[in-house]
Design an enzyme around this catalytic site. Structure first.
Site, mmCIF file in Angstrom:
data_model
loop_
_atom_site.group_PDB
_atom_site.id
_atom_site.type_symbol
_atom_site.label_atom_id
_atom_site.label_comp_id
_atom_site.label_asym_id
_atom_site.label_seq_id
_atom_site.Cartn_x
_atom_site.Cartn_y
_atom_site.Cartn_z
ATOM 1 N N HIS A 44 -8.501 -10.859 6.612
ATOM 2 C CA HIS A 44 -7.406 -11.326 5.770
ATOM 3 C C HIS A 44 -6.058 -11.133 6.441
ATOM 4 C CE1 HIS A 44 -10.491 -9.419 2.934
ATOM 5 N NE2 HIS A 44 -10.644 -10.719 2.783
ATOM 6 N N HIS A 68 -2.508 -9.687 5.795
ATOM 7 C CA HIS A 68 -1.876 -8.731 4.881
ATOM 8 C C HIS A 68 -0.364 -8.854 4.958
ATOM 9 C CE1 HIS A 68 -5.340 -6.071 3.526
ATOM 10 N NE2 HIS A 68 -5.901 -7.008 4.292
ATOM 11 N N HIS A 83 -3.119 -7.943 0.505
ATOM 12 C CA HIS A 83 -3.259 -9.301 1.035
ATOM 13 C C HIS A 83 -1.936 -10.046 0.877
ATOM 14 C CE1 HIS A 83 -7.915 -9.643 0.394
ATOM 15 N NE2 HIS A 83 -7.559 -8.564 1.062
ATOM 16 N N HIS A 94 -7.497 -13.393 -5.742
ATOM 17 C CA HIS A 94 -8.256 -13.499 -4.492
ATOM 18 C C HIS A 94 -9.402 -14.484 -4.676
ATOM 19 C CE1 HIS A 94 -10.365 -12.390 -0.870
ATOM 20 N NE2 HIS A 94 -11.406 -11.956 -1.544
ATOM 21 N N HIS A 132 -5.516 -16.352 -2.160
ATOM 22 C CA HIS A 132 -4.329 -15.866 -1.469
ATOM 23 C C HIS A 132 -4.084 -16.717 -0.222
ATOM 24 C CE1 HIS A 132 -5.539 -11.613 -3.094
ATOM 25 N NE2 HIS A 132 -5.002 -12.367 -4.032
ATOM 26 N N ASP A 173 -6.268 -15.363 2.510
ATOM 27 C CA ASP A 173 -7.734 -15.307 2.340
ATOM 28 C C ASP A 173 -8.445 -16.138 3.400
ATOM 29 O OD1 ASP A 173 -7.642 -13.621 0.179
ATOM 30 O OD2 ASP A 173 -7.847 -15.192 -1.332
ATOM 31 N N HIS A 215 -12.118 -5.875 7.828
ATOM 32 C CA HIS A 215 -12.686 -4.907 6.889
ATOM 33 C C HIS A 215 -14.125 -4.548 7.242
ATOM 34 C CE1 HIS A 215 -9.404 -4.938 3.863
ATOM 35 N NE2 HIS A 215 -9.168 -6.124 4.406
ATOM 36 N N ARG A 252 -10.583 -0.530 6.057
ATOM 37 C CA ARG A 252 -9.884 -1.322 7.064
ATOM 38 C C ARG A 252 -10.250 -0.781 8.445
ATOM 39 N NH1 ARG A 252 -4.004 -2.489 4.152
ATOM 40 N NH2 ARG A 252 -4.869 -2.807 2.058
#
Length: 211
Positions: free
Chosen positions: A89, A91, A106, A114, A125, A128, A166, A190
């Site tokens: 993603h 951020h 995000h 999301h 997002h 995403d 992730h 993360r």
């Protein structure tokens, strides 16, 4: 064909081509490129590393941006944790001073839930990108993504923001009754992150098909 008609048609084609050339010549939009050098989060040391390339080209023959091409290369993902898919993603912050956790949530300038990368803008997002799949034998990722919403220009540009890889698979926001699902996709810790930086042009041979 009548000579006069031929001359008229040739003149028309010339005028059309000239108009297109003038239009494209005055186009204020340029191709843009960016790169992100992935490193493990400082609070989760590992050998994970990689590079993510971004290419924003123009639609052929038109003065408008094409979809964003994203090429993901990652090495040394863990082979023994049972996770072959990993959420990826954009951020909000390009800040890794305190590990990848300082990159914030995000990137979601539209205040949307999301969701899946192919959802409409009000159901995902901007950040995403879904999941990337690692090779279960080598721990490598080599995959090309194409995103219709994220951009390297404009008020919602992702330049200067963070990319986070992730530990787990992103569930893509399918459980509307689960806060974790509609905010992060329950993608877990993360593992690694980087800052998206504008770059010089990137050769297209960096962008390969899915592997």
């Amino acid at each position: 064909m009548d000579v006069h008609l031929t001359l008229v048609l040739c003149s028309f084609v010339y005028l059309v081509r000239s108009a297109v050339d003038v239009s494209l010549g005055s186009c204020k939009i340029k191709e843009e490129f960016a790169v992100c050098n992935l490193q493990p989060s400082s609070d989760k040391p590992s050998n994970i590393n990689g590079t993510i390339y971004f290419m924003q080209k123009l639609v052929p023959g038109e003065c408008k941006e094409d979809f964003l091409s994203i090429q993901v290369y990652i090495d040394n993902l863990p082979l023994d944790d049972g996770n072959d898919k990993h959420g990826l993603h954009v951020h909000e912050f390009g800040d890794s001073r305190n590990g990848c956790g300082s990159m914030g949530p995000h990137y979601n300038p539209r205040g949307s839930p999301h969701g899946k990368p192919w959802n409409l803008p009000n159901a995902r997002h901007v950040g995403d990108f879904g999941n990337v799949r690692q090779n279960p034998k080598t721990g490598k990722v080599s995959v090309r993504l194409v995103d219709y919403l994220a951009r390297l220009t404009g008020p919602e540009s992702i330049i200067g923001r963070g990319i986070v890889l992730h530990a787990k698979e992103d569930d893509l926001g399918v459980n509307k009754n689960d806060t974790g699902s509609i905010t992060t996709g329950n993608a877990g810790a993360r593992l690694a992150c980087c800052v998206i930086a504008r770059s010089s042009p990137i050769y297209e041979d960096k962008f390969t098909l899915y592997k």
